[in-house]
Design a protein around this motif. Structure first.
Motif, PDB file in Angstrom:
ATOM      1  N   GLY A   1       6.176 -14.853  36.329  1.00 49.53           N
ATOM      2  CA  GLY A   1       7.166 -15.911  36.371  1.00 49.53           C
ATOM      3  C   GLY A   1       8.516 -15.531  35.793  1.00 49.53           C
ATOM      4  N   VAL A   2       8.700 -14.242  35.479  1.00 43.33           N
ATOM      5  CA  VAL A   2       9.967 -13.749  34.951  1.00 43.33           C
ATOM      6  C   VAL A   2      10.585 -12.866  36.029  1.00 43.33           C
ATOM      7  N   PRO A   3      11.855 -13.037  36.339  1.00 39.79           N
ATOM      8  CA  PRO A   3      12.449 -12.204  37.388  1.00 39.79           C
ATOM      9  C   PRO A   3      12.478 -10.735  36.989  1.00 39.79           C
ATOM     10  N   LEU A   4      12.389  -9.858  37.977  1.00 40.37           N
ATOM     11  CA  LEU A   4      12.393  -8.425  37.714  1.00 40.37           C
ATOM     12  C   LEU A   4      13.714  -7.950  37.121  1.00 40.37           C
ATOM     13  N   SER A   5      14.778  -8.724  37.339  1.00 46.91           N
ATOM     14  CA  SER A   5      16.095  -8.319  36.844  1.00 46.91           C
ATOM     15  C   SER A   5      16.139  -8.287  35.321  1.00 46.91           C
TER      16      SER A   5
ATOM     17  N   ALA B   1      12.412 -23.016  38.065  1.00 48.03           N
ATOM     18  CA  ALA B   1      12.762 -23.388  39.444  1.00 48.03           C
ATOM     19  C   ALA B   1      13.674 -22.347  40.074  1.00 48.03           C
ATOM     20  N   ASP B   2      14.631 -21.818  39.306  1.00 51.07           N
ATOM     21  CA  ASP B   2      15.523 -20.788  39.826  1.00 51.07           C
ATOM     22  C   ASP B   2      14.761 -19.501  40.140  1.00 51.07           C
ATOM     23  N   VAL B   3      13.809 -19.154  39.281  1.00 48.90           N
ATOM     24  CA  VAL B   3      12.982 -17.962  39.509  1.00 48.90           C
ATOM     25  C   VAL B   3      12.196 -18.139  40.801  1.00 48.90           C
ATOM     26  N   PHE B   4      11.614 -19.331  40.977  1.00 48.49           N
ATOM     27  CA  PHE B   4      10.830 -19.592  42.193  1.00 48.49           C
ATOM     28  C   PHE B   4      11.701 -19.499  43.439  1.00 48.49           C
ATOM     29  N   GLU B   5      12.865 -20.138  43.417  1.00 48.67           N
ATOM     30  CA  GLU B   5      13.742 -20.114  44.583  1.00 48.67           C
ATOM     31  C   GLU B   5      14.200 -18.688  44.898  1.00 48.67           C
ATOM     32  N   GLY B   6      14.460 -17.885  43.879  1.00 43.57           N
ATOM     33  CA  GLY B   6      14.835 -16.496  44.105  1.00 43.57           C
ATOM     34  C   GLY B   6      13.694 -15.692  44.699  1.00 43.57           C
ATOM     35  N   ALA B   7      12.487 -15.947  44.229  1.00 43.45           N
ATOM     36  CA  ALA B   7      11.318 -15.248  44.759  1.00 43.45           C
ATOM     37  C   ALA B   7      11.003 -15.702  46.180  1.00 43.45           C
ATOM     38  N   LEU B   8      11.272 -16.970  46.479  1.00 37.84           N
ATOM     39  CA  LEU B   8      10.977 -17.507  47.805  1.00 37.84           C
ATOM     40  C   LEU B   8      11.756 -16.792  48.899  1.00 37.84           C
ATOM     41  N   LEU B   9      12.987 -16.496  48.641  1.00 39.63           N
ATOM     42  CA  LEU B   9      13.817 -15.843  49.652  1.00 39.63           C
ATOM     43  C   LEU B   9      13.232 -14.492  50.058  1.00 39.63           C
TER      44      LEU B   9
ATOM     45  N   LEU C   1       6.892  -9.851  46.804  1.00 35.01           N
ATOM     46  CA  LEU C   1       6.677 -10.689  45.618  1.00 35.01           C
ATOM     47  C   LEU C   1       7.394 -10.042  44.452  1.00 35.01           C
ATOM     48  N   SER C   2       8.306 -10.769  43.838  1.00 33.01           N
ATOM     49  CA  SER C   2       9.039 -10.174  42.730  1.00 33.01           C
ATOM     50  C   SER C   2       8.650 -10.763  41.388  1.00 33.01           C
ATOM     51  N   ALA C   3       8.552 -12.068  41.269  1.00 34.91           N
ATOM     52  CA  ALA C   3       8.293 -12.686  39.965  1.00 34.91           C
ATOM     53  C   ALA C   3       6.813 -12.965  39.732  1.00 34.91           C
ATOM     54  N   TYR C   4       6.010 -12.955  40.785  1.00 39.33           N
ATOM     55  CA  TYR C   4       4.591 -13.288  40.662  1.00 39.33           C
ATOM     56  C   TYR C   4       3.779 -12.175  41.300  1.00 39.33           C
ATOM     57  N   ARG C   5       2.857 -11.615  40.533  1.00 35.76           N
ATOM     58  CA  ARG C   5       2.031 -10.528  41.040  1.00 35.76           C
ATOM     59  C   ARG C   5       0.566 -10.901  40.823  1.00 35.76           C
ATOM     60  N   PRO C   6      -0.056 -11.540  41.815  1.00 31.30           N
ATOM     61  CA  PRO C   6      -1.414 -12.058  41.640  1.00 31.30           C
ATOM     62  C   PRO C   6      -2.500 -11.017  41.868  1.00 31.30           C
ATOM     63  N   ASN C   7      -2.355  -9.858  41.240  1.00 34.95           N
ATOM     64  CA  ASN C   7      -3.308  -8.786  41.498  1.00 34.95           C
ATOM     65  C   ASN C   7      -4.362  -8.634  40.408  1.00 34.95           C
TER      66      ASN C   7
END
Length: 152
Positions: free
Chosen positions: A78-82, A90-98, A106-112
């Motif tokens: 849930g933390v941006p890679l930047s 919400a901003d992190v989610f919207e950035g990841a959604l694009l 997948l940038s902010a969420y890695r469900p591995n």
């Protein structure tokens, strides 16, 4: 209309920028799937925070201790890679959604990884052990966890 297969090397993702509509159909279609991925990843992050209750972490084919440095990136779900920690969830989610909607990144969420209790880990091991005792998983060579007991 621009070709969607073209890649703009000056932006992180195709279709990003002033011409990208907030009502993008691709983003709308991908939103429910990314919400599920986000919810799973953030739940794993919460479980990972209590390593006494959840001492095991499983990847697709490997079992780790939750203190293993191999799985420490679970704490960054849930933390941006930047690295900018000032963005709202919400901003992190919207950035990841694009990126997820347009290039399946997948940038902010890695469900591995799945964070587990002793009982859950015992079930995971049992499900991956054949009738003759052969295993379809590996034990991490970094943290070398003991196999969990039955959890009874």
């Amino acid at each position: 209309m621009p070709n969607e297969t073209e890649y703009d090397y000056f932006s992180p993702y195709p279709n990003e920028g002033p011409d990208h509509s907030p009502d993008c159909a691709r983003c709308a279609e991908a939103r429910p799937e990314l919400e599920k991925i986000r919810d799973f990843a953030l739940a794993q992050k919460e479980r990972f925070a209590d390593q006494a209750l959840h001492p095991y972490v499983a990847g697709k084919t490997s079992l780790h201790r939750s203190s293993c440095p191999t799985v420490e990136d679970l704490a960054r779900q849930g933390v941006p890679l930047s690295g900018e920690g000032t963005e709202s969830a919400a901003d992190v989610f919207e950035g990841a959604l694009l990126g997820f909607a347009h290039v399946r990144v997948l940038s902010a969420y890695r469900p591995n990884f799945t964070v587990m209790t002793d009982r859950e880990a015992a079930g995971w091991v049992q499900a991956r052990t054949g009738p003759r005792g052969g295993t379809r998983f590996r034990v991490c060579k970094v943290c070398t966890p003991d196999l969990p007991a039955d959890g009874a």
